[in-house]
Design a protein around this motif. Structure first.
Motif, PDB file in Angstrom:
ATOM      1  N   ASP A  27       0.872  -1.180   0.000  1.00  0.00           N
ATOM      2  CA  ASP A  27       0.000   0.000   0.000  1.00  0.00           C
ATOM      3  C   ASP A  27       0.906   1.225   0.000  1.00  0.00           C
ATOM      4  O   ASP A  27       1.932   1.239   0.693  1.00  0.00           O
ATOM      5  CB  ASP A  27      -0.896   0.010   1.244  1.00  0.00           C
ATOM      6  CG  ASP A  27      -2.084   0.953   1.102  1.00  0.00           C
ATOM      7  OD1 ASP A  27      -1.862   2.142   0.804  1.00  0.00           O
ATOM      8  OD2 ASP A  27      -3.233   0.502   1.301  1.00  0.00           O
ATOM      9  N   GLU A  80       0.214   4.003   1.247  1.00  0.00           N
ATOM     10  CA  GLU A  80      -0.045   4.799   2.450  1.00  0.00           C
ATOM     11  C   GLU A  80       0.516   4.081   3.680  1.00  0.00           C
ATOM     12  O   GLU A  80       0.007   3.026   4.073  1.00  0.00           O
ATOM     13  CB  GLU A  80      -1.545   5.021   2.640  1.00  0.00           C
ATOM     14  CG  GLU A  80      -2.211   5.775   1.501  1.00  0.00           C
ATOM     15  CD  GLU A  80      -3.703   5.926   1.719  1.00  0.00           C
ATOM     16  OE1 GLU A  80      -4.194   5.499   2.787  1.00  0.00           O
ATOM     17  OE2 GLU A  80      -4.373   6.470   0.823  1.00  0.00           O
ATOM     18  N   PRO A  81       1.556   4.628   4.314  1.00  0.00           N
ATOM     19  CA  PRO A  81       2.134   3.982   5.505  1.00  0.00           C
ATOM     20  C   PRO A  81       1.112   3.741   6.613  1.00  0.00           C
ATOM     21  O   PRO A  81       1.160   2.707   7.289  1.00  0.00           O
ATOM     22  CB  PRO A  81       3.224   4.966   5.958  1.00  0.00           C
ATOM     23  CG  PRO A  81       3.586   5.715   4.704  1.00  0.00           C
ATOM     24  CD  PRO A  81       2.311   5.832   3.928  1.00  0.00           C
ATOM     25  N   LEU A  82       0.182   4.668   6.787  1.00  0.00           N
ATOM     26  CA  LEU A  82      -0.820   4.507   7.843  1.00  0.00           C
ATOM     27  C   LEU A  82      -1.737   3.321   7.560  1.00  0.00           C
ATOM     28  O   LEU A  82      -2.176   2.621   8.489  1.00  0.00           O
ATOM     29  CB  LEU A  82      -1.644   5.781   8.009  1.00  0.00           C
ATOM     30  CG  LEU A  82      -0.915   6.980   8.619  1.00  0.00           C
ATOM     31  CD1 LEU A  82      -1.836   8.196   8.670  1.00  0.00           C
ATOM     32  CD2 LEU A  82      -0.414   6.636  10.024  1.00  0.00           C
ATOM     33  N   ARG A  87      -0.838   0.574   5.962  1.00  0.00           N
ATOM     34  CA  ARG A  87      -0.059  -0.634   6.275  1.00  0.00           C
ATOM     35  C   ARG A  87       0.022  -0.836   7.788  1.00  0.00           C
ATOM     36  O   ARG A  87      -0.081  -1.958   8.288  1.00  0.00           O
ATOM     37  CB  ARG A  87       1.345  -0.533   5.671  1.00  0.00           C
ATOM     38  CG  ARG A  87       1.363  -0.371   4.146  1.00  0.00           C
ATOM     39  CD  ARG A  87       2.724  -0.691   3.562  1.00  0.00           C
ATOM     40  NE  ARG A  87       3.797   0.102   4.108  1.00  0.00           N
ATOM     41  CZ  ARG A  87       4.204   1.264   3.610  1.00  0.00           C
ATOM     42  NH1 ARG A  87       3.604   1.795   2.549  1.00  0.00           N
ATOM     43  NH2 ARG A  87       5.217   1.921   4.166  1.00  0.00           N
ATOM     44  N   GLU A  88       0.163   0.253   8.515  1.00  0.00           N
ATOM     45  CA  GLU A  88       0.242   0.154   9.966  1.00  0.00           C
ATOM     46  C   GLU A  88      -1.077  -0.340  10.550  1.00  0.00           C
ATOM     47  O   GLU A  88      -1.098  -1.146  11.496  1.00  0.00           O
ATOM     48  CB  GLU A  88       0.601   1.521  10.562  1.00  0.00           C
ATOM     49  CG  GLU A  88       0.771   1.528  12.075  1.00  0.00           C
ATOM     50  CD  GLU A  88       1.852   0.577  12.562  1.00  0.00           C
ATOM     51  OE1 GLU A  88       1.681  -0.022  13.657  1.00  0.00           O
ATOM     52  OE2 GLU A  88       2.860   0.413  11.845  1.00  0.00           O
ATOM     53  N   ARG A  89      -2.190   0.105   9.989  1.00  0.00           N
ATOM     54  CA  ARG A  89      -3.493  -0.367  10.469  1.00  0.00           C
ATOM     55  C   ARG A  89      -3.633  -1.870  10.242  1.00  0.00           C
ATOM     56  O   ARG A  89      -4.129  -2.594  11.111  1.00  0.00           O
ATOM     57  CB  ARG A  89      -4.625   0.374   9.769  1.00  0.00           C
ATOM     58  CG  ARG A  89      -6.011  -0.147  10.145  1.00  0.00           C
ATOM     59  CD  ARG A  89      -7.140   0.704   9.637  1.00  0.00           C
ATOM     60  NE  ARG A  89      -8.428   0.083   9.930  1.00  0.00           N
ATOM     61  CZ  ARG A  89      -9.037   0.137  11.108  1.00  0.00           C
ATOM     62  NH1 ARG A  89      -8.460   0.767  12.125  1.00  0.00           N
ATOM     63  NH2 ARG A  89     -10.211  -0.451  11.292  1.00  0.00           N
ATOM     64  N   ARG A 124      -1.236  -4.056  10.115  1.00  0.00           N
ATOM     65  CA  ARG A 124      -0.381  -4.718  11.116  1.00  0.00           C
ATOM     66  C   ARG A 124      -1.104  -4.816  12.466  1.00  0.00           C
ATOM     67  O   ARG A 124      -1.069  -5.847  13.135  1.00  0.00           O
ATOM     68  CB  ARG A 124       0.931  -3.952  11.292  1.00  0.00           C
ATOM     69  CG  ARG A 124       1.995  -4.272  10.249  1.00  0.00           C
ATOM     70  CD  ARG A 124       3.305  -3.581  10.602  1.00  0.00           C
ATOM     71  NE  ARG A 124       4.383  -3.936   9.722  1.00  0.00           N
ATOM     72  CZ  ARG A 124       5.190  -4.979   9.886  1.00  0.00           C
ATOM     73  NH1 ARG A 124       5.014  -5.791  10.923  1.00  0.00           N
ATOM     74  NH2 ARG A 124       6.169  -5.217   9.033  1.00  0.00           N
ATOM     75  N   THR A 125      -1.758  -3.733  12.851  1.00  0.00           N
ATOM     76  CA  THR A 125      -2.475  -3.717  14.125  1.00  0.00           C
ATOM     77  C   THR A 125      -3.612  -4.736  14.132  1.00  0.00           C
ATOM     78  O   THR A 125      -3.801  -5.485  15.102  1.00  0.00           O
ATOM     79  CB  THR A 125      -3.036  -2.313  14.402  1.00  0.00           C
ATOM     80  OG1 THR A 125      -1.944  -1.382  14.468  1.00  0.00           O
ATOM     81  CG2 THR A 125      -3.807  -2.283  15.714  1.00  0.00           C
ATOM     82  N   GLU A 169       6.890  -5.158   3.675  1.00  0.00           N
ATOM     83  CA  GLU A 169       5.974  -4.109   3.236  1.00  0.00           C
ATOM     84  C   GLU A 169       6.524  -3.471   1.970  1.00  0.00           C
ATOM     85  O   GLU A 169       7.737  -3.404   1.768  1.00  0.00           O
ATOM     86  CB  GLU A 169       5.814  -3.025   4.313  1.00  0.00           C
ATOM     87  CG  GLU A 169       5.184  -3.503   5.609  1.00  0.00           C
ATOM     88  CD  GLU A 169       4.941  -2.351   6.577  1.00  0.00           C
ATOM     89  OE1 GLU A 169       5.030  -1.183   6.142  1.00  0.00           O
ATOM     90  OE2 GLU A 169       4.673  -2.625   7.755  1.00  0.00           O
ATOM     91  N   ASP A 220       5.444  -0.166  -1.077  1.00  0.00           N
ATOM     92  CA  ASP A 220       4.528   0.944  -1.357  1.00  0.00           C
ATOM     93  C   ASP A 220       4.017   0.953  -2.795  1.00  0.00           C
ATOM     94  O   ASP A 220       3.309   1.871  -3.200  1.00  0.00           O
ATOM     95  CB  ASP A 220       5.170   2.286  -1.009  1.00  0.00           C
ATOM     96  CG  ASP A 220       6.461   2.538  -1.779  1.00  0.00           C
ATOM     97  OD1 ASP A 220       6.802   1.727  -2.673  1.00  0.00           O
ATOM     98  OD2 ASP A 220       7.133   3.550  -1.482  1.00  0.00           O
ATOM     99  N   LYS A 226     -11.627  -0.170   2.741  1.00  0.00           N
ATOM    100  CA  LYS A 226     -11.055   0.726   3.746  1.00  0.00           C
ATOM    101  C   LYS A 226     -12.167   1.581   4.350  1.00  0.00           C
ATOM    102  O   LYS A 226     -13.056   2.017   3.608  1.00  0.00           O
ATOM    103  CB  LYS A 226     -10.000   1.627   3.122  1.00  0.00           C
ATOM    104  CG  LYS A 226      -8.778   0.894   2.597  1.00  0.00           C
ATOM    105  CD  LYS A 226      -7.793   1.896   1.989  1.00  0.00           C
ATOM    106  CE  LYS A 226      -6.546   1.211   1.466  1.00  0.00           C
ATOM    107  NZ  LYS A 226      -5.600   2.167   0.879  1.00  0.00           N
TER     108      LYS A 226
END
Length: 258
Positions: free
Chosen positions: A13, A15-17, A19-21, A23-24, A40, A42, A110
């Motif tokens: 993705d 968007e780093p945010l 990808r972080e979501r 992961r969470t 990961e 981009d 999303k």
């Protein structure tokens, strides 16, 4: 599922945010479905580079990304020796999502919800391969054109050939050769499919040849006793001449402004 059977996942993705979501959420469902995020990326190009070094079970891929989008990425994944399953991630609840659903390709909208992610991942094992024809059609509609790269298998490796660097395609038996300024690549494609997909960029010169319109430098009429061609196309940057049929002669010269 035993811990040693944890799904190996690649997140793709721009968007780093986002990808972080993911992961969470993966951490939140670890007890129901163990997984390991092994990388990961981009965009699709970066993802394929990672996959050359690290095979995975599933790719969570955004649809709209720069350089190479998720649709095109999925098409190249199908050419790998052990292709991973693909789950698309999108913010667009439109015809593409409906088509993926009808063809058993899962998707996540999303913002991704925990239960929806779990349900999608539980369907990964035994997932049928993505339909390349469906991907090609959807890709053209989403990006307004054909693929940005073509796949080439060479000595056990998957190479990507940028379409923008291809000077011409030439058919020979069951393969098509793509020529760039640097070298040739053998593709498992048909000239007819390439002509349809890249009609804006390439023109047919001969039953066995497509040429990039921007690569044409000039033309020469063939000798009267030349049975191979009615004329020859000269190219920018490479010494080869390409045969031009009588049927395509006028159209090709018009495209080249000559």
């Amino acid at each position: 599922m035993a811990q040693e059977e944890a799904l190996k996942i690649l997140l793709v993705d721009d968007e780093p945010l986002a990808r972080e979501r993911l992961r969470t959420l993966l951490a939140d469902i670890a007890l129901q479905l163990p997984s390991e995020v092994v990388g990961e990326a981009d965009n699709g190009l970066a993802a394929l580079e990672l996959l050359r070094r690290q095979p995975v079970d599933v790719v969570l891929a955004d649809i709209r990304m720069p350089a190479m989008d998720g649709i095109e990425l999925a098409g190249h994944l199908g050419a790998l020796e052990s292709p991973p399953a693909v789950i698309f991630v999108t913010a667009y609840d439109n015809y593409a999502v409906q088509a993926f659903d009808l063809n058993a390709v899962d998707y996540l909208l999303k913002p991704v919800r925990t239960q929806r992610l779990l349900t999608a991942l539980q369907k990964v094992r035994g997932q049928p391969p993505v339909d390349p024809a469906l991907l090609a059609g959807l890709g053209r509609e989403l990006r307004g054109g054909g693929r940005s790269h073509l796949s080439c298998h060479e000595r056990g490796r998957l190479l990507l050939v940028p379409v923008g660097e291809v000077l011409y395609f030439k058919a020979d038996l069951k393969y098509v050769t793509a020529r760039t300024q640097e070298r040739e690549f053998l593709l498992d494609e048909t000239l007819t499919h390439l002509e349809t997909e890249f009609a804006e960029r390439f023109i047919r010169l001969h039953r066995a040849v497509l040429v990039a319109k921007t690569a044409l430098a000039g033309f020469e009429k063939a000798a009267d006793d030349d049975a191979e061609a009615y004329g020859w196309a000269l190219l920018r940057g490479v010494p080869e001449r390409l045969p031009v049929s009588r049927r395509q002669w006028a159209a090709a010269r018009q495209v080249a402004g000559g």
